[in-house]
Design a protein around this motif. Sequence first.
Motif, PDB file in Angstrom:
ATOM      1  N   LYS A  74     161.914  44.100  -4.672  1.00 40.41           N
ATOM      2  CA  LYS A  74     162.717  44.926  -3.777  1.00 40.41           C
ATOM      3  C   LYS A  74     164.116  45.075  -4.355  1.00 40.41           C
ATOM      4  O   LYS A  74     164.751  44.087  -4.718  1.00 40.41           O
ATOM      5  CB  LYS A  74     162.771  44.292  -2.384  1.00 40.41           C
ATOM      6  CG  LYS A  74     163.257  45.225  -1.295  1.00 40.41           C
ATOM      7  CD  LYS A  74     163.086  44.576   0.076  1.00 40.41           C
ATOM      8  CE  LYS A  74     163.501  45.511   1.191  1.00 40.41           C
ATOM      9  NZ  LYS A  74     163.344  44.872   2.504  1.00 40.41           N
ATOM     10  N   GLU A  75     164.563  46.307  -4.450  1.00 35.29           N
ATOM     11  CA  GLU A  75     165.914  46.575  -4.923  1.00 35.29           C
ATOM     12  C   GLU A  75     166.734  47.122  -3.767  1.00 35.29           C
ATOM     13  O   GLU A  75     166.362  48.109  -3.145  1.00 35.29           O
ATOM     14  CB  GLU A  75     165.894  47.580  -6.078  1.00 35.29           C
ATOM     15  CG  GLU A  75     167.261  47.779  -6.716  1.00 35.29           C
ATOM     16  CD  GLU A  75     167.205  48.691  -7.940  1.00 35.29           C
ATOM     17  OE1 GLU A  75     167.023  48.168  -9.049  1.00 35.29           O
ATOM     18  OE2 GLU A  75     167.300  49.918  -7.741  1.00 35.29           O
ATOM     19  N   ARG A  76     167.791  46.452  -3.463  1.00 37.39           N
ATOM     20  CA  ARG A  76     168.664  46.922  -2.397  1.00 37.39           C
ATOM     21  C   ARG A  76     170.104  46.908  -2.873  1.00 37.39           C
ATOM     22  O   ARG A  76     170.457  46.213  -3.817  1.00 37.39           O
ATOM     23  CB  ARG A  76     168.509  46.068  -1.130  1.00 37.39           C
ATOM     24  CG  ARG A  76     168.939  44.626  -1.302  1.00 37.39           C
ATOM     25  CD  ARG A  76     168.752  43.835  -0.022  1.00 37.39           C
ATOM     26  NE  ARG A  76     169.153  42.453  -0.166  1.00 37.39           N
ATOM     27  CZ  ARG A  76     170.388  42.006  -0.015  1.00 37.39           C
ATOM     28  NH1 ARG A  76     171.360  42.866   0.285  1.00 37.39           N
ATOM     29  NH2 ARG A  76     170.675  40.729  -0.153  1.00 37.39           N
ATOM     30  N   LYS A  77     170.900  47.689  -2.189  1.00 34.86           N
ATOM     31  CA  LYS A  77     172.313  47.775  -2.548  1.00 34.86           C
ATOM     32  C   LYS A  77     173.105  46.830  -1.663  1.00 34.86           C
ATOM     33  O   LYS A  77     172.949  46.831  -0.445  1.00 34.86           O
ATOM     34  CB  LYS A  77     172.800  49.217  -2.376  1.00 34.86           C
ATOM     35  CG  LYS A  77     174.204  49.445  -2.886  1.00 34.86           C
ATOM     36  CD  LYS A  77     174.513  50.940  -3.007  1.00 34.86           C
ATOM     37  CE  LYS A  77     174.578  51.617  -1.675  1.00 34.86           C
ATOM     38  NZ  LYS A  77     175.012  53.014  -1.774  1.00 34.86           N
ATOM     39  N   ASN A  78     173.920  46.017  -2.286  1.00 32.66           N
ATOM     40  CA  ASN A  78     174.839  45.182  -1.526  1.00 32.66           C
ATOM     41  C   ASN A  78     175.820  46.103  -0.815  1.00 32.66           C
ATOM     42  O   ASN A  78     176.610  46.798  -1.447  1.00 32.66           O
ATOM     43  CB  ASN A  78     175.587  44.213  -2.451  1.00 32.66           C
ATOM     44  CG  ASN A  78     176.484  43.260  -1.679  1.00 32.66           C
ATOM     45  OD1 ASN A  78     177.292  43.668  -0.852  1.00 32.66           O
ATOM     46  ND2 ASN A  78     176.327  41.978  -1.956  1.00 32.66           N
ATOM     47  N   VAL A  79     175.748  46.131   0.513  1.00 30.31           N
ATOM     48  CA  VAL A  79     176.510  47.125   1.266  1.00 30.31           C
ATOM     49  C   VAL A  79     178.012  46.904   1.174  1.00 30.31           C
ATOM     50  O   VAL A  79     178.786  47.820   1.442  1.00 30.31           O
ATOM     51  CB  VAL A  79     176.058  47.125   2.747  1.00 30.31           C
ATOM     52  CG1 VAL A  79     174.640  47.624   2.863  1.00 30.31           C
ATOM     53  CG2 VAL A  79     176.192  45.735   3.367  1.00 30.31           C
ATOM     54  N   GLU A  80     178.412  45.709   0.792  1.00 31.18           N
ATOM     55  CA  GLU A  80     179.846  45.441   0.702  1.00 31.18           C
ATOM     56  C   GLU A  80     180.392  45.772  -0.688  1.00 31.18           C
ATOM     57  O   GLU A  80     181.477  46.335  -0.822  1.00 31.18           O
ATOM     58  CB  GLU A  80     180.126  43.960   1.038  1.00 31.18           C
ATOM     59  CG  GLU A  80     179.526  43.497   2.360  1.00 31.18           C
ATOM     60  CD  GLU A  80     179.981  44.316   3.551  1.00 31.18           C
ATOM     61  OE1 GLU A  80     181.057  44.945   3.492  1.00 31.18           O
ATOM     62  OE2 GLU A  80     179.248  44.343   4.556  1.00 31.18           O
ATOM     63  N   THR A  81     179.613  45.429  -1.748  1.00 35.25           N
ATOM     64  CA  THR A  81     180.105  45.623  -3.111  1.00 35.25           C
ATOM     65  C   THR A  81     179.556  46.886  -3.760  1.00 35.25           C
ATOM     66  O   THR A  81     180.120  47.376  -4.743  1.00 35.25           O
ATOM     67  CB  THR A  81     179.732  44.417  -3.993  1.00 35.25           C
ATOM     68  OG1 THR A  81     178.297  44.370  -4.119  1.00 35.25           O
ATOM     69  CG2 THR A  81     180.235  43.127  -3.377  1.00 35.25           C
ATOM     70  N   GLY A  82     178.448  47.403  -3.228  1.00 37.06           N
ATOM     71  CA  GLY A  82     177.821  48.577  -3.829  1.00 37.06           C
ATOM     72  C   GLY A  82     176.907  48.249  -4.986  1.00 37.06           C
ATOM     73  O   GLY A  82     176.222  49.119  -5.525  1.00 37.06           O
ATOM     74  N   ARG A  83     176.836  46.974  -5.393  1.00 34.72           N
ATOM     75  CA  ARG A  83     175.988  46.565  -6.517  1.00 34.72           C
ATOM     76  C   ARG A  83     174.529  46.473  -6.070  1.00 34.72           C
ATOM     77  O   ARG A  83     174.229  46.106  -4.935  1.00 34.72           O
ATOM     78  CB  ARG A  83     176.444  45.212  -7.058  1.00 34.72           C
ATOM     79  CG  ARG A  83     177.815  45.241  -7.715  1.00 34.72           C
ATOM     80  CD  ARG A  83     178.231  43.850  -8.158  1.00 34.72           C
ATOM     81  NE  ARG A  83     177.278  43.276  -9.105  1.00 34.72           N
ATOM     82  CZ  ARG A  83     177.328  42.019  -9.541  1.00 34.72           C
ATOM     83  NH1 ARG A  83     178.281  41.213  -9.092  1.00 34.72           N
ATOM     84  NH2 ARG A  83     176.436  41.575 -10.398  1.00 34.72           N
ATOM     85  N   LYS A  84     173.624  46.790  -6.996  1.00 34.46           N
ATOM     86  CA  LYS A  84     172.204  46.705  -6.708  1.00 34.46           C
ATOM     87  C   LYS A  84     171.718  45.272  -6.914  1.00 34.46           C
ATOM     88  O   LYS A  84     172.048  44.626  -7.902  1.00 34.46           O
ATOM     89  CB  LYS A  84     171.414  47.668  -7.582  1.00 34.46           C
ATOM     90  CG  LYS A  84     171.612  49.129  -7.192  1.00 34.46           C
ATOM     91  CD  LYS A  84     170.743  50.056  -8.014  1.00 34.46           C
ATOM     92  CE  LYS A  84     170.928  51.502  -7.553  1.00 34.46           C
ATOM     93  NZ  LYS A  84     170.107  52.447  -8.351  1.00 34.46           N
ATOM     94  N   ILE A  85     170.923  44.808  -5.959  1.00 32.76           N
ATOM     95  CA  ILE A  85     170.405  43.444  -6.006  1.00 32.76           C
ATOM     96  C   ILE A  85     168.880  43.506  -5.993  1.00 32.76           C
ATOM     97  O   ILE A  85     168.284  44.185  -5.158  1.00 32.76           O
ATOM     98  CB  ILE A  85     170.894  42.615  -4.799  1.00 32.76           C
ATOM     99  CG1 ILE A  85     172.413  42.566  -4.770  1.00 32.76           C
ATOM    100  CG2 ILE A  85     170.310  41.210  -4.838  1.00 32.76           C
ATOM    101  CD1 ILE A  85     172.962  41.963  -3.497  1.00 32.76           C
ATOM    102  N   LYS A  86     168.251  42.791  -6.920  1.00 27.03           N
ATOM    103  CA  LYS A  86     166.797  42.735  -6.972  1.00 27.03           C
ATOM    104  C   LYS A  86     166.314  41.409  -6.399  1.00 27.03           C
ATOM    105  O   LYS A  86     166.882  40.354  -6.678  1.00 27.03           O
ATOM    106  CB  LYS A  86     166.295  42.881  -8.412  1.00 27.03           C
ATOM    107  CG  LYS A  86     166.021  44.307  -8.836  1.00 27.03           C
ATOM    108  CD  LYS A  86     165.313  44.345 -10.178  1.00 27.03           C
ATOM    109  CE  LYS A  86     164.974  45.783 -10.557  1.00 27.03           C
ATOM    110  NZ  LYS A  86     164.254  45.839 -11.858  1.00 27.03           N
ATOM    111  N   THR A  87     165.265  41.466  -5.600  1.00 34.23           N
ATOM    112  CA  THR A  87     164.622  40.253  -5.106  1.00 34.23           C
ATOM    113  C   THR A  87     163.132  40.359  -5.363  1.00 34.23           C
ATOM    114  O   THR A  87     162.578  41.457  -5.435  1.00 34.23           O
ATOM    115  CB  THR A  87     164.870  40.065  -3.598  1.00 34.23           C
ATOM    116  OG1 THR A  87     164.364  41.214  -2.890  1.00 34.23           O
ATOM    117  CG2 THR A  87     166.339  39.892  -3.287  1.00 34.23           C
TER     118      THR A  87
END
Length: 1002
Positions: free
Chosen positions: A269-282
Amino acid sequence: MPIRADQLREVTDYQRLIINYLRDVNGFVERDSSNYSAGLAMDKELLFEFLEQTQHESMESLRRMYQDRTEETIIALLNSEVNRMNGKLISRGLIDVLKRGLEFDNGVKLNLMYRKPDSTRNTDAVEKYKNNIFSVMEEVYHKEGERIDLVLFLNGIAIFAVELKCNTSGQNYKDAIEQYRTQRDCNTRLLKEKVGVFAAFAMDLNDVYFCSKLQGMSSHFNAFNKGNNFGKGNPHNENGINVSYMWEDIWTKDRILLLIDRFIYIKTKERKNVETGRKIKTKDLIFPRFHQLRAVERVMDSVIEHHSDRNYLIEHSAGSGKTETISWLAHILSTVHDKENNNIFDTVLVITDRIIVDRQLQEAIQGIDHKSGQIRVMDDRCDSEDLAIALHGNTKIIVTTIHKFYYILNSSILGNLKEKRFAVLIDEAHSSTEGTFMQSVTHVLSNEVNDEEMTEEDKILLEIKRSGKQENVSMIAFTATPKPDTIQLFGTLNAEGNKESFDVYSMKQAIEEGYILNVLNNYVTWKTYCHINKAIESDPELKTIAAKRKMARFIDLHETNITQKVEIIIEHFRQNIMHLLGGNAKAMVITSSREAAVTYRLAMDKYIKDNGYSRIKALVAFSGKVPLHSEEYTEEKMNDIKEEELRYEFDRSCYQVLIVADKYQTGFDQPKLVAMYVDKKLRGTAAVQTLSRLNRICPPYAKETFVLDFKNDYDDIVKAFQPYYKDTILFETISPADIRDLDKEIDFYNVIFLDEVEEFNTYLYKTKRTDRDKQKMWSLLDRALVRIKTRTEKEQREIKITLRRFLKGYCFLIQATSYENVDLHKRYNYISYLIKEIDLAGGGNNFDIADKITVSDFKQKQISQHTSEQIEAKPDVAIKKTKPVSIEDDEKKLLSEIIDEVNALYDKNYEPDSTTKNAQKIKDLMLNLPVLRNRLTKSAKINTLDDFKFTYDDCVQDALVSGFDQNVDFYTLLLNDSTVRDKFAKVFMLDIYNKLRNENFG
């Protein structure tokens, strides 16, 4: 509390009972725990026994290369592949290694398991499948001092861990869960996420729970129960233990291999860190819950037996994991074979009724293991022609929207699809599953190329047949709230002869198992009271119904009304909501129109600013452009956020409230939503779907929900939920007799003539229509239109409504049954064109109410409060029968009479309290004292409302001094307390400003 010896014997007996069954019935090998290698979570002896039996030549090749280090090398490679990292994430994990095996430098590949072949024709694959070795150990030490009751193995590799508790010993599954969380090291090879067992089970005599991601106190356990009377738990087992299905049905060789091969997978799952805008993969290991496995297997078993002969309705509540269920089913149906080893479906279609394919669904389907090129997603970059090409080709799974089918009905590249067999999975089967969109799906998938000359009647009969259930198409519809029409189209006949869902995971069970919340638990209703005044000297006659609707809308959009509601909403949110979920709680405001949404947003921004509140910021969601107060508003302009980014931006900590108008009321999952403020009339499934935006849990917080409803009666909301609390059963539907009755109603109006219908259809079914033919068709429609226009406005409305009911009823009938009537179909064709031409201008309704009335004495009053409400299930639903149209005459009445009738509704049981009466006296003083009135009028003419406030505040104080003797105590309070004074001064400020600004001033 220490366990007594007799209690220990009970637990040991339970453990032994399971082992004996696995060994004697399921063909497991019982192994001593001394064979367990804790650092590898393996039984190495059984692993190499499996490899030698199934892949002797490969093993010999490896021995020639690695000699006496062969076993050591295999174990080392297996271990490194299971633990292989990509950045901070495990890239393969045990599930991938088990499925794909090991590859060595010399080109040798070792399989660690053999899947069950789709077809038994491959005898070698069948034989290898039988050589899989299943084993069980008890009392396994996964580390020194920590012992697991049971561990299950596949080919020597640990796959399941089980902690058993016996209720008669005074413990239950909760104690087993606590044991995992507090007494088991989740970082050992056996229990480590993705590299250890696929599921850690906590089980007693009555309940089963599992966890696929052990992480100490944060470990989340899911129920793996059958459900009992549509609730949590398991039904009583007359012949044994209530959870015996685990070792009798789940821990069998076939079922375990099915789980590993087709269900268990690592979801990226790839989501965007809503605070930093960086993409995070889990990466998370996904293991099915019981109802998901049950639904998929039940459909699979049924299509093996019945091929594409049947449709299916899956009624799974919100919180059921529907996206995964659809994904698993799509992949399994794309490869399932019947008993004769023939592939059942050529293509599986996954259809959604949204404008673009749901991204979560798309990612889930693509995330499950599949061969390259098997899946095609018709996203916004694909047009309808791409869908036609994919249908005609060999794509196994197609994900698309239902709307694309409508535009390829007559595509020349469709080819002969009648010869192909399709499984159609419909996500959120609601309005899209009836009418022309659903017809377009069946028409396309039953398309056949026929060069033979066909008569008009042949063409009509073929068209009717292509509207209903097709022999080559099996439809599987998913919904949490099935409408009666949906049950009729996709439901299964029960023993009583009524239609019901094929598989049910109820709202009741989802609530009781803790996957969703009961949104009716904290429900408060409010009512708006006000008084309408006539603002003009004349007393014109107006159409009563139209005037009342306009007055209701005027009240809804009145700035004072919305301002008061905004105060209630913001103060309720500040005092009761915003501190919840660690200060991350959010709210949604449901408005009745786009104009209301804009007004709410403006009023909310102003209230927050005026009161100096921080940490509250609102967003608004509506479609298109809204002209208001000489300005044009759009969602993107008001939010300064792109529409497609709104749902992600709302997740950020800087936004707390989302104001919506017909958006985000379905298909929007935001676990942080805690409160909903409803200022819109909600009915039926719309009420359930809207309020269900709140029902998502938000671990690790113990979330509660709150609803403040300004528009709906609580009992009506409860009734909307009752059909969907357990199961939903259709006990009454539309019959051919109902459609014939409608046809007679149409005849009664004497506007549609048989010869014109016949002639119209003659042109309609011509292979090639000339321009002259088209003109003749329009002329035939116009004849009926001329006759309709000679009728009164009321009769015209009745005719249009009756024609619309006929179209809907007949369209549904031919989809749901095998009913064939050529004459009725010709009428249907003719009327479907005619109704588009009937334009009802609504004469007499085009008047403005805003210049004729004013509204005062607004008050919001709490009516009822409900907590911990239990829903009483009422599963029976019926398709609404067609009844003769009876339109109330919109008679004309004097404006004053209409106002009296509306005031009876809005002013009922409401007497302005003493505070409001005193505020009214202050208003009267300011308007009746010439000096104050002149000052206020001059200021109102030249200033904005914000600047007018300064003059207004001064005049309020002067009015209090002038009228001091009228109410000494109250006026003293106001003169001495500026906060209280300002609050009361606001009551009539807007009314005075508008009144004085618009009147003539000499």
